[in-house]
Each structure stands twice: as structure tokens, then as C-alpha cells.
Motif scaffolding. Structure first.
Motif, PDB file in Angstrom:
ATOM      1  N   UNK A  35       1.212  -1.075   0.358  1.00 40.73           N
ATOM      2  CA  UNK A  35      -0.112  -0.318   0.362  1.00 40.73           C
ATOM      3  C   UNK A  35       1.045   1.581   0.045  1.00 40.73           C
ATOM      4  N   UNK A  36      -0.048   2.179  -0.647  1.00 40.55           N
ATOM      5  CA  UNK A  36       1.433   3.855  -0.694  1.00 40.55           C
ATOM      6  C   UNK A  36      -0.182   4.723  -0.219  1.00 40.55           C
ATOM      7  N   UNK A  37       0.564   5.560   0.519  1.00 34.66           N
ATOM      8  CA  UNK A  37      -0.665   6.386   1.048  1.00 34.66           C
ATOM      9  C   UNK A  37       0.108   7.538   1.102  1.00 34.66           C
ATOM     10  N   UNK A  38      -0.615   8.957   1.306  1.00 33.42           N
ATOM     11  CA  UNK A  38      -0.466  10.198   1.578  1.00 33.42           C
ATOM     12  C   UNK A  38      -1.799  10.566   2.557  1.00 33.42           C
ATOM     13  N   UNK A  39      -0.909  11.192   3.540  1.00 28.13           N
ATOM     14  CA  UNK A  39      -1.710  11.716   4.832  1.00 28.13           C
ATOM     15  C   UNK A  39      -2.336  13.330   4.927  1.00 28.13           C
ATOM     16  N   UNK A  40      -1.365  13.704   3.996  1.00 27.07           N
ATOM     17  CA  UNK A  40      -1.122  14.903   4.040  1.00 27.07           C
ATOM     18  C   UNK A  40      -2.640  15.866   4.114  1.00 27.07           C
ATOM     19  N   UNK A  41      -3.465  14.887   3.622  1.00 22.16           N
ATOM     20  CA  UNK A  41      -4.693  16.066   3.498  1.00 22.16           C
ATOM     21  C   UNK A  41      -5.156  15.753   4.881  1.00 22.16           C
ATOM     22  N   UNK A  42      -5.585  14.140   5.367  1.00 18.63           N
ATOM     23  CA  UNK A  42      -5.830  14.349   6.921  1.00 18.63           C
ATOM     24  C   UNK A  42      -4.819  14.845   7.961  1.00 18.63           C
ATOM     25  N   UNK A  43      -3.316  15.598   7.469  1.00 14.42           N
ATOM     26  CA  UNK A  43      -3.090  16.409   8.615  1.00 14.42           C
ATOM     27  C   UNK A  43      -3.321  17.611   8.455  1.00 14.42           C
ATOM     28  N   UNK A  44      -3.869  18.582   7.242  1.00 15.10           N
ATOM     29  CA  UNK A  44      -3.999  19.854   7.105  1.00 15.10           C
ATOM     30  C   UNK A  44      -5.598  20.082   7.563  1.00 15.10           C
ATOM     31  N   UNK A  45      -6.403  18.901   8.220  1.00 13.22           N
ATOM     32  CA  UNK A  45      -7.479  19.415   8.835  1.00 13.22           C
ATOM     33  C   UNK A  45      -7.130  18.955  10.525  1.00 13.22           C
ATOM     34  N   UNK A  46      -6.433  17.975  11.069  1.00  9.31           N
ATOM     35  CA  UNK A  46      -6.051  17.482  11.892  1.00  9.31           C
ATOM     36  C   UNK A  46      -5.356  18.954  12.280  1.00  9.31           C
ATOM     37  N   UNK A  47      -4.362  19.157  11.907  1.00 11.35           N
ATOM     38  CA  UNK A  47      -3.054  20.513  12.209  1.00 11.35           C
ATOM     39  C   UNK A  47      -4.597  21.699  12.764  1.00 11.35           C
ATOM     40  N   UNK A  48      -4.934  22.107  11.492  1.00 13.89           N
ATOM     41  CA  UNK A  48      -5.811  23.094  12.170  1.00 13.89           C
ATOM     42  C   UNK A  48      -6.836  22.857  13.976  1.00 13.89           C
ATOM     43  N   UNK A  49      -7.772  21.620  13.847  1.00  8.94           N
ATOM     44  CA  UNK A  49      -8.417  21.359  15.034  1.00  8.94           C
ATOM     45  C   UNK A  49      -7.013  21.576  16.245  1.00  8.94           C
ATOM     46  N   UNK A  50      -5.970  20.747  15.839  1.00  9.30           N
ATOM     47  CA  UNK A  50      -4.992  20.723  17.340  1.00  9.30           C
ATOM     48  C   UNK A  50      -4.489  21.816  17.905  1.00  9.30           C
ATOM     49  N   UNK A  51      -4.169  22.826  16.518  1.00 12.18           N
ATOM     50  CA  UNK A  51      -3.209  24.356  17.089  1.00 12.18           C
ATOM     51  C   UNK A  51      -3.931  24.736  16.989  1.00 12.18           C
ATOM     52  N   UNK A  52      -5.629  24.464  17.466  1.00 14.89           N
ATOM     53  CA  UNK A  52      -6.715  25.842  18.320  1.00 14.89           C
ATOM     54  C   UNK A  52      -7.435  25.078  18.959  1.00 14.89           C
ATOM     55  N   UNK A  53      -6.728  23.686  19.731  1.00 14.43           N
ATOM     56  CA  UNK A  53      -6.583  23.118  20.952  1.00 14.43           C
ATOM     57  C   UNK A  53      -8.261  22.823  20.984  1.00 14.43           C
ATOM     58  N   UNK A  54      -8.930  22.402  20.218  1.00 16.26           N
ATOM     59  CA  UNK A  54      -9.829  21.770  19.219  1.00 16.26           C
ATOM     60  C   UNK A  54      -9.914  20.314  19.788  1.00 16.26           C
ATOM     61  N   UNK A  55     -10.380  19.019  19.089  1.00 14.03           N
ATOM     62  CA  UNK A  55     -10.158  17.680  19.855  1.00 14.03           C
ATOM     63  C   UNK A  55     -11.039  16.830  18.378  1.00 14.03           C
ATOM     64  N   UNK A  56      -9.939  16.143  17.523  1.00 14.38           N
ATOM     65  CA  UNK A  56     -10.577  15.357  17.727  1.00 14.38           C
ATOM     66  C   UNK A  56     -11.271  14.146  17.445  1.00 14.38           C
ATOM     67  N   UNK A  57     -12.722  13.817  16.872  1.00 10.58           N
ATOM     68  CA  UNK A  57     -13.548  13.196  17.337  1.00 10.58           C
ATOM     69  C   UNK A  57     -13.544  12.349  15.600  1.00 10.58           C
ATOM     70  N   UNK A  58     -12.900  11.677  15.504  1.00  9.28           N
ATOM     71  CA  UNK A  58     -12.968  10.790  14.037  1.00  9.28           C
ATOM     72  C   UNK A  58     -13.725   9.484  13.331  1.00  9.28           C
ATOM     73  N   UNK A  59     -14.312   9.606  12.979  1.00  4.41           N
ATOM     74  CA  UNK A  59     -14.982   8.295  11.910  1.00  4.41           C
ATOM     75  C   UNK A  59     -14.102   7.798  11.220  1.00  4.41           C
ATOM     76  N   UNK A  60     -13.722   6.252  11.381  1.00  6.10           N
ATOM     77  CA  UNK A  60     -13.505   5.392  10.578  1.00  6.10           C
ATOM     78  C   UNK A  60     -13.863   4.951   9.228  1.00  6.10           C
ATOM     79  N   UNK A  61     -14.919   5.608   9.399  1.00  4.19           N
ATOM     80  CA  UNK A  61     -15.967   4.663   8.345  1.00  4.19           C
ATOM     81  C   UNK A  61     -16.314   5.216   6.895  1.00  4.19           C
ATOM     82  N   UNK A  62     -16.523   5.002   6.225  1.00  2.00           N
ATOM     83  CA  UNK A  62     -16.893   5.310   4.514  1.00  2.00           C
ATOM     84  C   UNK A  62     -18.529   5.438   4.282  1.00  2.00           C
ATOM     85  N   UNK A  63     -18.459   7.005   4.843  1.00  2.00           N
ATOM     86  CA  UNK A  63     -19.828   7.144   4.898  1.00  2.00           C
ATOM     87  C   UNK A  63     -20.255   7.704   3.464  1.00  2.00           C
ATOM     88  N   UNK A  64     -21.445   7.838   3.051  1.00  2.00           N
ATOM     89  CA  UNK A  64     -22.035   8.603   1.515  1.00  2.00           C
ATOM     90  C   UNK A  64     -22.314   9.702   2.067  1.00  2.00           C
TER      91      UNK A  64
END
Length: 462
Positions: A35-64
Motif C-alpha cells: 500500500x502507498x498512501x498520503x496522509x497530508x490531506x488528513x494532516x491539514x485538517x487535524x493540524x488546524x484542530x490541534x493548533x486551535x485546541x480542538x479535539x478530533x472525533x474521528x469516524x473511521x467508516x466510509x460515509x455516503x
């Protein structure tokens, strides 16, 4: 969206932001057995939350992704394909993803997050050997391998709608080796009705739907002896429709406040669906309001539902009590806060029209009554002396974006200045008064119009 998230953090006091669909096809590839993968797009979202003292609540499924008119019709929908189809590939990605999160954000940070796995029908939780349980076990072990303090749960049981399957779903989960740290539920005011071996969804008129259906589900958990440490409602609203004008109204603000008050002490966390109308912006959204269930409009204007949470955020740390219409709190140091509402019940007319066809002009006809209520409160054992009470309120005459827009004949394609005028008009009214206490009893009374919400903020004057 990030600007609006920060507004909600600052003014509503939200601590967690729920994100989903973190695995998308164009960021992952399986080639030659690896597997080859790139987490950078996820990182941009999580970085924003963490930098602003917000906690991620991550849904792991594939929602329509849906923009819904009603329960059975959509404006647009996009299925989100499950991109991991065997245990080895999912196990590899989840373990690498867990390691990536810890390496990037640190142990202390990630231990405060939540990870949820929704029971997508494609994962077949109705079968005790269904793919859901494999996926949950893989994700659970991948995260717990890092730290046992990371919270992993599921499965997004639809209150009222899954009621015929509660026992079977829980019994299947009981047979698995891995148990969830928390159990999650979805709450939208629909019931699944069985008739002549057929099932169909029906809008519920139960004004206490969230509380009543949560109690029913908790009873099933007790009967099956499957209670978890925490119980979460990760999605809740009265509707799934993204084009229902009630969502923009004072009535919805009162419903939000009522639901929050009822849920105090009944569940551990609640995730309102959803924060911003930007979530369902589409070709039909040229108006200032278009019936989406965000707390903020596309232009960042605050709806009555936003102020319901804003007023709830006034509450102090110590709960003094609650009634059907109010909750009372104190900090134990001369500050008292009362948050109250006059939420009205839907009548049968609400179910006679498709949600997308309800007009703003029809709203008053959809409720059992439009009577005002007069509330009286007595708080004993307070310090004698003078108090200043600030009263914040939103009703059809003050602070309602829908009614301010109505004064402009609900015109579309407004200028920037006209949108700014609506923004300024959609603010709570504020009043102040002095209260004198001589016998150790703080007496407060207030009158609320139909669908009105209020916060009474009372401070002792030293």
C-alpha cells in the motif's frame, strides 16, 4: 469552514469536532501487494484542530455524502466506496495510520481523541461474522497498540429507526472478543414502522424524541448486559433534510435548547448535526437561508439554533436543578445562570407536507399552540444584597435571522451590504435589571413568547 469552526469554538464552547471520510481513494493505492498512501490531506485538517485546541472525533467508516430533501429523496448523493476489501490491507493501513497520528501529534494529545466506526450496512453487522466486527477489531487493536487510553467505539445505532434490530445487533457484538469503550447513537426524529411485513420510515411528533428513544435503547443495553463506559449521541437533529425551513427558525432554536437540557445526565457526549450550512451548499442555495440544519449560514450569520448553544454555554459548573423549560446553575460564588425556552410541539400538519415543501409562511400552523409561558424561579440560601441580572433572548421579534430576512420579503441575491444588515439584525436582545434580596431567596420571573429562548445571567454585587 475553518473560520466558522473557530467562531463556534469561541462562542459555543465546543471541545470536539467530528470528522469523517478520512480515507479517500485518490490518497491510497495498492500496487504489487503493498500500500502507498498520503496522509497530508488528513494532516491539514487535524493540524488546524490541534493548533486551535480542538479535539478530533474521528469516524473511521466510509460515509455516503447526501444533500437530502426528505427521508426518501435527495438533491444529490455520492456513494463513498469502501477501498479496503480484505483484512490484511485494512490492518496495514490502520496500524500505519495510528503510528502516523502518534508520531505527528504525540501520545498525550491523541489519548484525548475519540475514534468511532459506524455500522455501515455494507459491513453487515446483522451477521455475527460480518465485516463490521473485523474492521472494529482491527481498528481497536491498531490504536490500543499505541495506548490503552485511546477511546474506540461505535456503532451509530439509529434511535427509533433501528429499534427492530437492537437486540440482534447487540447480541452479535456481545459474541466478539473486543468490546467498545463507548457506544454511539444517531438521533433523528423518524420511526421505522412495520405494516404487513413491510417497513417504512415515518416522521415522529414526539417532542421528547431524543430522551425517550435514548431511554428505550439504554433499556436494551441493560437487558443485554452490554453497557459501555460512555454513551454518545454523535449525530442528532429533528430532521435529516437539508432543505427544511424550520431549521432556520426560532422554533428550532427552542428545540435545540430543550433537547440539550433533557440530555443533561442522560448521555455523556452529544454531537449536533451539523455546524455550518456550507456543508450542503449546492446550485439551489443562492438565498441567504435555504433550510439547511447548520448553526451558521453560508455567510456566517448566526441562527437561533446557534444562540441556543451560546446560551447553554453561559451555564456555571454546579447544577442547581432543571425543569421541563429551564436549567439552573451556579458557580457557588454569587453567580447564578438560568437558561430557558418555550419549545412548542408539532401537530399532525407537520407530517402532511414533504419537508422540502414547508414554507416559512406555514410555520405557525405546524404547532399545537403559540401561547406564551410565564416562568417563576426561587433560589434559596443566597447572599442577601443587590444582584444585577442580564437577560439575553431571541424570539421572532429580536435576533431571528429568518424574521429579519422576512422584513426584506425573503429576496434572493442580496448585496453584500444587505447581507451585513441581516447579520447585525440577527443578534440577541439584551436587557438589564437590579434584584434586591433580603430573606436569602433569589426570586426571578420571566415571560417567554412561543419558540423564545433566554439566558438570565445573575451576579451578586459586592
Amino acid at each position: 469552514m475553518q473560520q466558522q469552526v473557530l467562531i463556534m469554538k469561541q462562542e459555543l464552547g465546543f471541545r470536539y469536532v467530528r470528522v469523517w471520510n478520512i480515507f479517500v481513494q485518490d490518497m491510497y493505492e495498492e500496487k504489487d501487494g503493498s500500500w502507498h498512501y498520503n496522509f497530508s490531506r488528513v494532516d491539514r485538517g487535524l493540524d488546524f484542530l490541534v493548533e486551535n485546541q480542538l479535539k478530533p472525533y474521528i469516524e473511521l467508516s466510509f460515509k455516503p455524502i447526501h444533500v437530502s430533501y426528505t427521508l426518501y429523496s435527495t438533491l444529490t448523493e455520492k456513494e463513498n466506496d469502501i477501498i479496503f476489501h480484505d483484512r490484511d490491507s485494512y490492518d496495514k493501513v490502520m496500524n500505519d495510520f495510528a503510528s502516523h497520528l502518534i508520531n505527528r501529534y504525540g501520545m498525550d494529545e491523541v489519548e484525548s481523541w475519540y475514534f468511532e466506526l459506524w455500522k455501515d450496512d455494507r459491513l453487515n453487522m446483522m451477521d455475527e461474522k460480518g465485516w463490521y466486527f473485523d474492521c472494529f477489531e482491527i481498528g481497536y487493536h491498531a490504536l490500543k497498540r499505541i495506548s490503552d487510553r485511546i477511546k474506540v467505539g461505535g456503532a451509530g445505532f439509529a434511535l427509533g429507526y433501528d429499534r427492530y434490530q437492537y437486540h440482534q445487533l447487540i447480541q452479535n457484538w456481545k459474541k466478539q472478543k473486543v468490546k467498545p469503550d463507548f457506544i454511539s447513537m444517531y438521533s433523528y426524529s423518524y420511526l421505522l414502522i412495520q405494516q404487513d411485513s413491510m417497513y417504512f420510515g415515518k416522521r415522529s411528533l414526539d417532542n421528547n424524541f431524543v430522551k425517550n428513544q435514548t431511554d428505550i435503547f439504554k433499556q436494551v443495553l441493560q437487558e443485554e448486559e452490554f453497557m459501555a463506559e460512555e454513551l454518545h449521541i454523535t449525530e442528532w437533529n429533528y430532521t435529516i433534510s437539508n432543505r427544511n425551513c424550520i431549521s432556520d427558525s426560532c422554533a428550532h432554536g427552542a428545540y435545540v435548547m430543550k433537547t440539550c437540557i433533557e440530555s443533561i445526565g442522560n448521555v455523556d457526549k452529544m454531537g449536533y448535526w451539523h455546524g455550518s450550512d456550507l456543508h450542503t451548499e449546492y446550485y439551489d442555495t443562492e438565498a441567504v437561508l435555504y433550510g439547511d440544519n447548520g448553526l451558521l449560514t453560508r455567510d456566517g450569520i448566526k441562527k437561533p439554533s446557534f444562540y441556543a448553544f451560546h446560551f447553554m454555554n453561559f451555564l456555571q459548573s454546579q447544577l442547581l436543578g432543571k425543569t421541563e423549560n429551564a436549567v439552573l446553575s451556579t458557580d457557588g460564588r454569587g453567580t447564578y445562570t438560568i437558561v430557558c425556552h418555550n419549545c412548542k410541539r408539532f401537530n399532525y400538519r407537520y407530517t402532511m407536507k414533504e419537508e422540502k415543501d414547508i414554507r416559512i409562511e406555514d410555520l405557525e400552523e405546524l404547532y399545537e399552540d403559540t401561547d406564551a409561558v410565564h416562568l417563576k424561579f426561587c433560589i434559596n440560601h443566597v447572599e442577601n444584597g443587590d444582584y444585577i441580572m442580564r437577560v439575553f433572548y431571541v424570539n421572532s421579534e429580536n435576533g431571528s435571522v429568518q424574521d429579519v430576512w422576512g422584513d426584506m420579503d425573503y429576496l434572493k441575491n442580496l448585496s453584500k451590504g444587505e447581507v451585513e444588515y441581516i447579520r447585525r439584525g440577527a443578534m440577541p436582545k439584551v436587557e438589564m435589571r437590579k434584584i434586591h434580596v433580603e430573606d436569602g431567596v433569589l426570586r426571578v420571573d420571566t415571560k417567554l413568547m412561543a419558540h423564545e429562548i433566554k439566558a438570565l445571567d445573575i451576579h451578586y454585587q459586592y
